[in-house]
Design a protein around this motif. Structure first.
Motif, PDB file in Angstrom:
ATOM      1  N   ASN A  94       0.833  -1.208   0.000  1.00 38.62           N
ATOM      2  CA  ASN A  94       0.000   0.000   0.000  1.00 38.62           C
ATOM      3  C   ASN A  94       0.863   1.251   0.000  1.00 38.62           C
ATOM      4  O   ASN A  94       0.606   2.212  -0.734  1.00 38.62           O
ATOM      5  N   SER A  95       1.883   1.235   0.833  1.00 39.32           N
ATOM      6  CA  SER A  95       2.781   2.388   0.926  1.00 39.32           C
ATOM      7  C   SER A  95       3.533   2.603  -0.381  1.00 39.32           C
ATOM      8  O   SER A  95       3.653   3.737  -0.868  1.00 39.32           O
ATOM      9  N   PHE A  96       4.011   1.523  -0.969  1.00 42.14           N
ATOM     10  CA  PHE A  96       4.765   1.604  -2.225  1.00 42.14           C
ATOM     11  C   PHE A  96       3.906   2.171  -3.347  1.00 42.14           C
ATOM     12  O   PHE A  96       4.301   3.106  -4.050  1.00 42.14           O
ATOM     13  N   VAL A  97       2.703   1.620  -3.514  1.00 43.77           N
ATOM     14  CA  VAL A  97       1.826   2.048  -4.613  1.00 43.77           C
ATOM     15  C   VAL A  97       1.296   3.462  -4.373  1.00 43.77           C
ATOM     16  O   VAL A  97       1.270   4.278  -5.295  1.00 43.77           O
ATOM     17  N   SER A  98       0.879   3.765  -3.156  1.00 39.32           N
ATOM     18  CA  SER A  98       0.331   5.098  -2.886  1.00 39.32           C
ATOM     19  C   SER A  98       1.396   6.180  -3.076  1.00 39.32           C
ATOM     20  O   SER A  98       1.081   7.297  -3.507  1.00 39.32           O
ATOM     21  N   ASP A  99       2.650   5.853  -2.764  1.00 41.95           N
ATOM     22  CA  ASP A  99       3.735   6.813  -2.988  1.00 41.95           C
ATOM     23  C   ASP A  99       3.920   7.065  -4.480  1.00 41.95           C
ATOM     24  O   ASP A  99       4.120   8.212  -4.907  1.00 41.95           O
ATOM     25  N   LYS A 100       3.833   6.011  -5.269  1.00 36.72           N
ATOM     26  CA  LYS A 100       3.922   6.167  -6.728  1.00 36.72           C
ATOM     27  C   LYS A 100       2.785   7.044  -7.250  1.00 36.72           C
ATOM     28  O   LYS A 100       2.973   7.881  -8.137  1.00 36.72           O
ATOM     29  N   ILE A 101       1.587   6.821  -6.697  1.00 30.26           N
ATOM     30  CA  ILE A 101       0.420   7.604  -7.119  1.00 30.26           C
ATOM     31  C   ILE A 101       0.589   9.067  -6.733  1.00 30.26           C
ATOM     32  O   ILE A 101       0.341   9.968  -7.540  1.00 30.26           O
ATOM     33  N   HIS A 102       1.018   9.286  -5.495  1.00 31.31           N
ATOM     34  CA  HIS A 102       1.187  10.654  -5.000  1.00 31.31           C
ATOM     35  C   HIS A 102       2.206  11.425  -5.837  1.00 31.31           C
ATOM     36  O   HIS A 102       2.014  12.601  -6.153  1.00 31.31           O
ATOM     37  N   ARG A 103       3.273  10.740  -6.205  1.00 34.16           N
ATOM     38  CA  ARG A 103       4.329  11.392  -6.993  1.00 34.16           C
ATOM     39  C   ARG A 103       4.004  11.413  -8.490  1.00 34.16           C
ATOM     40  O   ARG A 103       4.712  12.033  -9.268  1.00 34.16           O
ATOM     41  N   LYS A 104       2.937  10.685  -8.862  1.00 32.91           N
ATOM     42  CA  LYS A 104       2.556  10.551 -10.267  1.00 32.91           C
ATOM     43  C   LYS A 104       3.723  10.069 -11.120  1.00 32.91           C
ATOM     44  O   LYS A 104       3.974  10.550 -12.225  1.00 32.91           O
ATOM     45  N   GLU A 105       4.446   9.097 -10.573  1.00 36.36           N
ATOM     46  CA  GLU A 105       5.584   8.535 -11.286  1.00 36.36           C
ATOM     47  C   GLU A 105       5.101   7.639 -12.424  1.00 36.36           C
ATOM     48  O   GLU A 105       4.059   6.986 -12.311  1.00 36.36           O
ATOM     49  N   PRO A 106       5.851   7.590 -13.516  1.00 38.10           N
ATOM     50  CA  PRO A 106       5.470   6.697 -14.621  1.00 38.10           C
ATOM     51  C   PRO A 106       5.354   5.263 -14.120  1.00 38.10           C
ATOM     52  O   PRO A 106       6.158   4.811 -13.309  1.00 38.10           O
ATOM     53  N   ILE A 107       4.381   4.554 -14.616  1.00 38.05           N
ATOM     54  CA  ILE A 107       4.163   3.184 -14.178  1.00 38.05           C
ATOM     55  C   ILE A 107       5.168   2.249 -14.845  1.00 38.05           C
ATOM     56  O   ILE A 107       5.573   2.473 -15.979  1.00 38.05           O
ATOM     57  N   ASP A 108       5.621   1.239 -14.126  1.00 36.97           N
ATOM     58  CA  ASP A 108       6.557   0.258 -14.678  1.00 36.97           C
ATOM     59  C   ASP A 108       6.071  -1.144 -14.325  1.00 36.97           C
ATOM     60  O   ASP A 108       5.037  -1.316 -13.684  1.00 36.97           O
ATOM     61  N   ASP A 109       6.824  -2.145 -14.756  1.00 37.10           N
ATOM     62  CA  ASP A 109       6.406  -3.535 -14.541  1.00 37.10           C
ATOM     63  C   ASP A 109       6.277  -3.867 -13.057  1.00 37.10           C
ATOM     64  O   ASP A 109       5.377  -4.618 -12.651  1.00 37.10           O
ATOM     65  N   LEU A 110       7.184  -3.331 -12.253  1.00 37.45           N
ATOM     66  CA  LEU A 110       7.147  -3.605 -10.812  1.00 37.45           C
ATOM     67  C   LEU A 110       5.875  -3.033 -10.194  1.00 37.45           C
ATOM     68  O   LEU A 110       5.204  -3.704  -9.396  1.00 37.45           O
ATOM     69  N   THR A 111       5.535  -1.809 -10.566  1.00 38.87           N
ATOM     70  CA  THR A 111       4.336  -1.171 -10.022  1.00 38.87           C
ATOM     71  C   THR A 111       3.082  -1.919 -10.463  1.00 38.87           C
ATOM     72  O   THR A 111       2.167  -2.138  -9.659  1.00 38.87           O
ATOM     73  N   ILE A 112       3.032  -2.325 -11.722  1.00 40.01           N
ATOM     74  CA  ILE A 112       1.876  -3.095 -12.207  1.00 40.01           C
ATOM     75  C   ILE A 112       1.749  -4.404 -11.436  1.00 40.01           C
ATOM     76  O   ILE A 112       0.650  -4.798 -11.036  1.00 40.01           O
ATOM     77  N   LYS A 113       2.877  -5.058 -11.200  1.00 41.55           N
ATOM     78  CA  LYS A 113       2.848  -6.322 -10.451  1.00 41.55           C
ATOM     79  C   LYS A 113       2.343  -6.093  -9.026  1.00 41.55           C
ATOM     80  O   LYS A 113       1.555  -6.884  -8.493  1.00 41.55           O
TER      81      LYS A 113
END
Length: 395
Positions: free
Chosen positions: A140-159
């Motif tokens: 949850n922390s990993f994905v929400s941080d990606k969302i908050h930063r609006k970082e480009p999605i990658d294979d790790l995030t999709i997984k």
């Protein structure tokens, strides 16, 4: 007697010897020695060999070692291989709860400590088999941080997103749902929806909370998304769809009239809400649906919505009718008839929608209006519909 005791003692001694010095026990002991005395290559071999016997103690040792020495050895290829091997060989199938908790904690630490994509993906593969609340919180922390930063999605995030769809909680749902609604990753909506849809059944409050705290444009986005998912195999439960539609109608009825732009968005909200309420047979929204008819009529007469949109709205209102719907639509039919008297021919789609709705409702207050249709210069299809509706009235 003494001979029996001696035999019993000898048997126990022999049994203990078998257990202590069995090939498996000796195998594990050798693996531990190899791990403790060996270089990184030896440690990798020891991890692999011990895992074959179902023992995960050396895997756990290796993960502890990796967490401790990451700052010094993080760039070393053999060290990375040791970490990946320890993660992939971790087997908790026959482990105690304490061992599973330890393994879960170690995996979380490795995921946090290493940026290497292959290591992190290996961790996610293993978390799927031994998930815990700690690992869910980590994702949850990993994905929400990606969302908050609006970082480009990658294979790790999709997984990570897809894994949350399998093991996630209400916090997982909220993050993924918001990422979809806020268009954080517009090219990956399918992955987001596939992930959060299975969690939706237990997250009604979260959906309603998000809906209550976004603007009208995002409310429209939520309703459209919910409708799509509901139509696609009922991925969003009927109750949640109905609650959202009802809430949207309730809110919009008091918001009309501020600005033209806002009104257009609110009317769209009402139209979508009516469609959802009708699709779900959500009769709890019946009173609200009839109450907003004047607003939708005004939008139609102001050319904010089309003939087809208005006709569909009328059908949807009638499909979840309240005890006042028949009177409201009868009054509108009389208005259309007066227009026809004055050579203002109404849209055939609209007048047919009103007539068919009244026929379906069977409200006898529609008698005069329907009968008058048959005397006016309406197209044949309209007159025929009025005659059919008249036969359905309930006396």
């Amino acid at each position: 007697m003494n001979s029996k005791k001696s035999l019993g003692k000898a048997f126990r001694t022999a049994l203990i010897s078998v257990l202590l010095f069995s090939p498996a026990a000796l195998f594990c002991e050798e693996a531990v020695i190899e791990y403790l005395k060996g270089n990184i290559s030896d440690k990798i071999h020891a991890v692999q060999q011990s895992s074959l016997s179902g023992d995960m103690s050396i895997c756990l040792r290796a993960l502890d070692f990796a967490a401790q020495e990451k700052d010094t050895l993080a760039k070393d290829a053999e060290f990375k291989q040791l970490v990946k091997t320890a993660v992939s060989c971790l087997n908790t199938e026959n482990a105690s709860q304490e061992e599973k908790d330890k393994a879960s904690a170690n995996l979380s630490q490795i995921f946090i400590s290493f940026d290497d994509g292959e290591i992190r993906i290996a961790v996610l593969d293993k978390i799927k088999k031994i998930s815990s609340q700690k690992s869910i919180n980590l994702l949850n922390s990993f994905v929400s941080d990606k969302i908050h930063r609006k970082e480009p999605i990658d294979d790790l995030t999709i997984k990570a997103i897809m894994l949350l769809g399998e093991i996630g909680d209400s916090n997982s749902f909220t993050s993924l749902f918001l990422a979809d609604i806020m268009d954080v990753w517009p090219n990956n909506k399918k992955e987001l929806r596939d992930a959060y849809s299975p969690l939706a059944k237990k997250c009604e409050n979260e959906i309603l909370t998000v809906f209550a705290n976004v603007d009208t444009e995002k409310k429209n986005s939520i309703l459209s998304t919910v409708k799509e998912l509901s139509d696609d195999g009922e991925k969003i439960p009927k109750k949640i769809c109905g609650e959202l539609a009802e809430n949207a109608l309730s809110e919009s009825i008091y918001s009309i009239g501020e600005t033209k732009e806002k009104n257009e968005k609110l009317i769209l909200l009402q139209l979508t809400s009516l469609q959802i309420a009708s699709d779900q047979k959500w009769t709890r929204a019946a009173k609200l649906a009839t109450e907003i008819f004047p607003q939708i009529r005004s939008a139609y007469e102001s050319q904010i919505i089309s003939d087809e949109q208005f006709a569909t709205a009328i059908q949807n209102i009638a499909s979840i009718a309240s005890d006042k719907t028949g009177k409201v639509l009868s009054s509108y039919l009389e208005f259309l008839n007066k227009g026809m008297e004055q050579n203002r021919t109404p849209s055939q789609a609209v007048v047919l929608s009103v007539i068919n709705a009244l026929g379906g409702l069977g409200d006898k207050t529609a008698f005069d209006g329907l009968l008058y249709v048959t005397y006016l210069n309406y197209p044949e299809a309209v007159v025929k519909a009025a005659k059919s509706a008249l036969t359905k009235l309930k006396w």
